[in-house]
Design a protein around this motif. Structure first.
Motif, PDB file in Angstrom:
ATOM      1  N   UNK A 217     -56.803  33.111   4.645  1.00 13.11           N
ATOM      2  CA  UNK A 217     -57.238  34.369   5.257  1.00 13.11           C
ATOM      3  C   UNK A 217     -57.602  34.190   6.723  1.00 13.11           C
ATOM      4  N   UNK A 218     -57.931  32.952   7.103  1.00 11.09           N
ATOM      5  CA  UNK A 218     -58.379  32.743   8.470  1.00 11.09           C
ATOM      6  C   UNK A 218     -57.444  31.942   9.352  1.00 11.09           C
ATOM      7  N   UNK A 219     -56.520  31.210   8.762  1.00 10.30           N
ATOM      8  CA  UNK A 219     -55.635  30.341   9.522  1.00 10.30           C
ATOM      9  C   UNK A 219     -54.173  30.619   9.182  1.00 10.30           C
ATOM     10  N   UNK A 220     -53.295  30.419  10.138  1.00 12.10           N
ATOM     11  CA  UNK A 220     -51.863  30.582   9.901  1.00 12.10           C
ATOM     12  C   UNK A 220     -51.290  29.286   9.357  1.00 12.10           C
ATOM     13  N   UNK A 221     -50.771  29.358   8.151  1.00 11.49           N
ATOM     14  CA  UNK A 221     -50.088  28.228   7.538  1.00 11.49           C
ATOM     15  C   UNK A 221     -48.679  28.693   7.177  1.00 11.49           C
ATOM     16  N   UNK A 222     -47.673  27.941   7.596  1.00 12.25           N
ATOM     17  CA  UNK A 222     -46.289  28.350   7.403  1.00 12.25           C
ATOM     18  C   UNK A 222     -45.629  27.573   6.275  1.00 12.25           C
ATOM     19  N   UNK A 223     -44.902  28.299   5.435  1.00 12.36           N
ATOM     20  CA  UNK A 223     -44.109  27.663   4.400  1.00 12.36           C
ATOM     21  C   UNK A 223     -42.840  27.074   5.008  1.00 12.36           C
ATOM     22  N   UNK A 224     -42.157  26.183   4.298  1.00 16.11           N
ATOM     23  CA  UNK A 224     -40.930  25.588   4.847  1.00 16.11           C
ATOM     24  C   UNK A 224     -39.871  26.611   5.233  1.00 16.11           C
ATOM     25  N   UNK A 225     -39.913  27.803   4.614  1.00 18.23           N
ATOM     26  CA  UNK A 225     -38.948  28.855   4.953  1.00 18.23           C
ATOM     27  C   UNK A 225     -39.356  29.652   6.182  1.00 18.23           C
ATOM     28  N   UNK A 226     -40.495  29.299   6.797  1.00 14.86           N
ATOM     29  CA  UNK A 226     -40.847  29.851   8.097  1.00 14.86           C
ATOM     30  C   UNK A 226     -41.877  30.953   8.099  1.00 14.86           C
ATOM     31  N   UNK A 274     -44.540  22.391  -1.983  1.00 17.04           N
ATOM     32  CA  UNK A 274     -44.620  22.707  -3.408  1.00 17.04           C
ATOM     33  C   UNK A 274     -44.891  24.196  -3.615  1.00 17.04           C
ATOM     34  N   UNK A 275     -45.795  24.762  -2.829  1.00 16.25           N
ATOM     35  CA  UNK A 275     -46.075  26.194  -2.946  1.00 16.25           C
ATOM     36  C   UNK A 275     -44.836  27.017  -2.625  1.00 16.25           C
ATOM     37  N   UNK A 276     -44.122  26.631  -1.582  1.00 15.88           N
ATOM     38  CA  UNK A 276     -42.912  27.362  -1.219  1.00 15.88           C
ATOM     39  C   UNK A 276     -41.863  27.309  -2.311  1.00 15.88           C
ATOM     40  N   UNK A 277     -41.732  26.160  -2.942  1.00 20.14           N
ATOM     41  CA  UNK A 277     -40.765  26.019  -4.034  1.00 20.14           C
ATOM     42  C   UNK A 277     -41.108  26.945  -5.188  1.00 20.14           C
ATOM     43  N   UNK A 278     -42.385  27.056  -5.495  1.00 18.72           N
ATOM     44  CA  UNK A 278     -42.805  27.868  -6.625  1.00 18.72           C
ATOM     45  C   UNK A 278     -42.815  29.360  -6.315  1.00 18.72           C
ATOM     46  N   UNK A 279     -43.030  29.723  -5.061  1.00 16.30           N
ATOM     47  CA  UNK A 279     -43.249  31.131  -4.718  1.00 16.30           C
ATOM     48  C   UNK A 279     -41.990  31.859  -4.261  1.00 16.30           C
ATOM     49  N   UNK A 280     -40.999  31.152  -3.774  1.00 17.54           N
ATOM     50  CA  UNK A 280     -39.814  31.815  -3.229  1.00 17.54           C
ATOM     51  C   UNK A 280     -38.951  32.422  -4.324  1.00 17.54           C
ATOM     52  N   UNK A 281     -38.436  33.633  -4.056  1.00 18.30           N
ATOM     53  CA  UNK A 281     -37.485  34.279  -4.948  1.00 18.30           C
ATOM     54  C   UNK A 281     -36.046  34.085  -4.484  1.00 18.30           C
ATOM     55  N   UNK A 336     -45.163  41.553 -10.169  1.00 21.10           N
ATOM     56  CA  UNK A 336     -44.427  41.681  -8.910  1.00 21.10           C
ATOM     57  C   UNK A 336     -45.048  42.825  -8.110  1.00 21.10           C
ATOM     58  N   UNK A 337     -45.291  42.577  -6.812  1.00 21.01           N
ATOM     59  CA  UNK A 337     -46.001  43.522  -5.960  1.00 21.01           C
ATOM     60  C   UNK A 337     -45.118  43.977  -4.797  1.00 21.01           C
ATOM     61  N   UNK A 338     -45.341  45.197  -4.310  1.00 26.35           N
ATOM     62  CA  UNK A 338     -44.503  45.686  -3.203  1.00 26.35           C
ATOM     63  C   UNK A 338     -44.610  44.840  -1.948  1.00 26.35           C
ATOM     64  N   UNK A 339     -45.788  44.269  -1.676  1.00 30.85           N
ATOM     65  CA  UNK A 339     -45.949  43.482  -0.457  1.00 30.85           C
ATOM     66  C   UNK A 339     -45.151  42.175  -0.490  1.00 30.85           C
ATOM     67  N   UNK A 340     -44.711  41.744  -1.671  1.00 27.08           N
ATOM     68  CA  UNK A 340     -43.863  40.552  -1.710  1.00 27.08           C
ATOM     69  C   UNK A 340     -42.519  40.802  -1.021  1.00 27.08           C
ATOM     70  N   UNK A 341     -42.106  42.061  -0.967  1.00 25.12           N
ATOM     71  CA  UNK A 341     -40.871  42.413  -0.283  1.00 25.12           C
ATOM     72  C   UNK A 341     -41.057  42.484   1.227  1.00 25.12           C
ATOM     73  N   UNK A 342     -42.256  42.230   1.690  1.00 23.45           N
ATOM     74  CA  UNK A 342     -42.545  42.093   3.115  1.00 23.45           C
ATOM     75  C   UNK A 342     -42.758  40.639   3.503  1.00 23.45           C
ATOM     76  N   UNK A 343     -43.193  39.810   2.527  1.00 22.68           N
ATOM     77  CA  UNK A 343     -43.599  38.441   2.841  1.00 22.68           C
ATOM     78  C   UNK A 343     -42.566  37.384   2.478  1.00 22.68           C
ATOM     79  N   UNK A 344     -41.752  37.637   1.470  1.00 23.97           N
ATOM     80  CA  UNK A 344     -40.754  36.652   1.040  1.00 23.97           C
ATOM     81  C   UNK A 344     -39.435  36.963   1.755  1.00 23.97           C
TER      82      UNK A 344
END
Length: 435
Positions: A217-226, A274-281, A336-344
């Motif tokens: 919530x406070x820091x920018x952390x980027x997944x391998x997909x950018x 690991x998070x990116x692998x699990x979270x990406x669609x 599945x949430x609508x905001x995932x179509x903004x973040x993934x």
């Protein structure tokens, strides 16, 4: 006349493997033009060339049939008495695979939504029927459906029972008249219990998860997909809680997530990978796009789903994306949430399409309770009392509504039992259906 099937064959460890391809109509009713290609891989054990066929319907939606590297588990057990057909459901694997790139060729969001409306369970059943007739004429075959594959098998029982010699279902008996809201109210309640069980086993992990969420919530952390990883998306890692080994997998994912870089606290690169692998669609975008539509049956289930998981979440304070101070940390699960179509990034091109599908009021019914009540097809279903994704209370109600259906009800398994103990489980169901 049935479409002609095109087949190529090879040998694998005492089996003939036939790869079948046929072209079928996009719209089973014929109201809309277009065609799709359907692919299935058939395994035939030596000496069983004249055995009955069993077609496997994979869980999902949006997942292809298994690509077994070895013949084991449930498949090995099935091949003792069946020729096994692994069907890639339309839109997956080699059956007109769909993603943001290929859907872009269909047209704008409205055209894509109309197109995808033909990729639900009724379309899958029509494809299976076309393949059955192409391979064996009017002789019926067996079906094994896992999870969403069980939903499709129930649609099969409703819409084409003449094509079925028997039906086996694992973790996939849907509510016949249950809306998406009904399903998510049940699964959020079950997810709350699973969270409590998880953090009771690993007490330290709740503080770790809360710290990761606060950091995001406070820091920018980027997944391998950018893209930036948000705390709300981090919470969706809880889908692992529905698997037998999911507790340990999630615990290991939370193991030592922080490091220090130039005096600042950061998430470790291995955690982000690991998070990116699990979270990406990216590998299965149709899962997200079609997920709520699998419960939509027009007026039978209350019309449009309207982002049901997102709306129903508001009824459960513990799952708030911004919980009050001191509240327990809770992961979400198969929601599945609508905001995932903004973040993934894999879903961003499909945002407008998903919105239209969520607003659609007139999806056709997938199940016919009257037909199921008169069914003469042998049915056996495994129902897991602790299933996080398919509420057992809805499954048991459906089993009671399907004439002659028999159930194996247990709390010894979770949703992925067919993968982990498939040989035993398939044997139990075959014994049950033949009793």
């Amino acid at each position: 006349m049935s479409p002609a099937v095109r087949t190529a064959s090879h040998r694998v460890d005492g089996h003939d493997v036939h790869e079948h391809v046929l072209t079928v109509a996009l719209d089973r009713t014929g109201a809309e033009a277009g065609e799709v290609e359907v692919f299935a891989r058939e395994y035939v054990r030596d000496g069983l060339e004249r055995a009955p066929r069993l077609v496997f319907l994979q869980g999902g939606p949006g997942n292809p049939a298994p690509r077994p590297e070895v013949v084991g588990g449930w498949l090995d057990r099935a091949l003792e008495e069946f020729r096994v057909v692994l069907l890639d459901q339309r839109g997956t694997g080699r059956s007109t695979p769909l993603d943001g790139q290929s859907l872009g060729e269909v047209g704008d969001a409205a055209a894509q939504a109309r197109y995808l409306a033909h990729f639900r369970a009724d379309g899958i059943v029509a494809d299976a029927e076309a393949l059955r007739r192409a391979l064996q004429g009017e002789e019926p075959w067996w079906v094994l459906g896992q999870s969403y594959g069980g939903f499709a098998a129930t649609t099969y029982l409703s819409q084409a029972p003449h094509g079925l010699a028997g039906v086996l279902i694992t973790a996939g008996l849907p509510g016949l008249r249950s809306s998406a809201d009904d399903v998510y109210r049940a699964t959020y309640a079950r997810t709350a219990l699973r969270n409590a069980e998880f953090f009771a086993r690993y007490p330290r992990d709740e503080d770790v998860a809360r710290a990761v969420a606060a950091h995001l919530d406070g820091e920018e952390e980027l997944l391998p997909t950018g893209e930036r990883l948000s705390s709300r998306r981090f919470r969706t890692l809880g889908i692992a809680l529905g698997q037998t080994s999911g507790f340990d997998a999630l615990h290991f994912a939370l193991e030592d997530p922080f490091t220090t870089v130039r005096g600042a606290r950061r998430l470790r690169q291995r955690f982000l990978v690991e998070a990116g692998r699990r979270l990406s669609f990216a590998a299965h975008p149709l899962y997200a796009v079609l997920h709520e539509s699998i419960y939509a049956q027009g007026p039978l289930t209350g019309g449009a789903t309207r982002w049901s998981a997102h709306r129903v979440r508001e009824e459960f304070e513990e799952f708030s994306p911004e919980p009050p101070a001191g509240a327990p940390f809770r992961f979400t699960a198969e929601h599945v949430y609508p905001w995932q179509f903004e973040e993934d990034p894999a879903l961003v091109p499909l945002r407008g399409t998903a919105e239209l599908l969520a607003a659609r009021e007139d999806f056709a019914p997938l199940h016919d309770p009257d037909v199921l009540a008169r069914s003469t097809v042998p049915v056996a279903a495994a129902v897991y009392l602790d299933d996080l994704f398919v509420p057992a209370e809805l499954s048991r109600r459906t089993a009671a509504a399907v004439r002659g259906a028999r159930t194996f009800v247990t709390n010894e398994y979770h949703h992925d039992a067919l993968r982990l103990d498939g040989r035993r489980l398939l044997g139990v169901l075959l014994d049950l259906v033949r009793r």
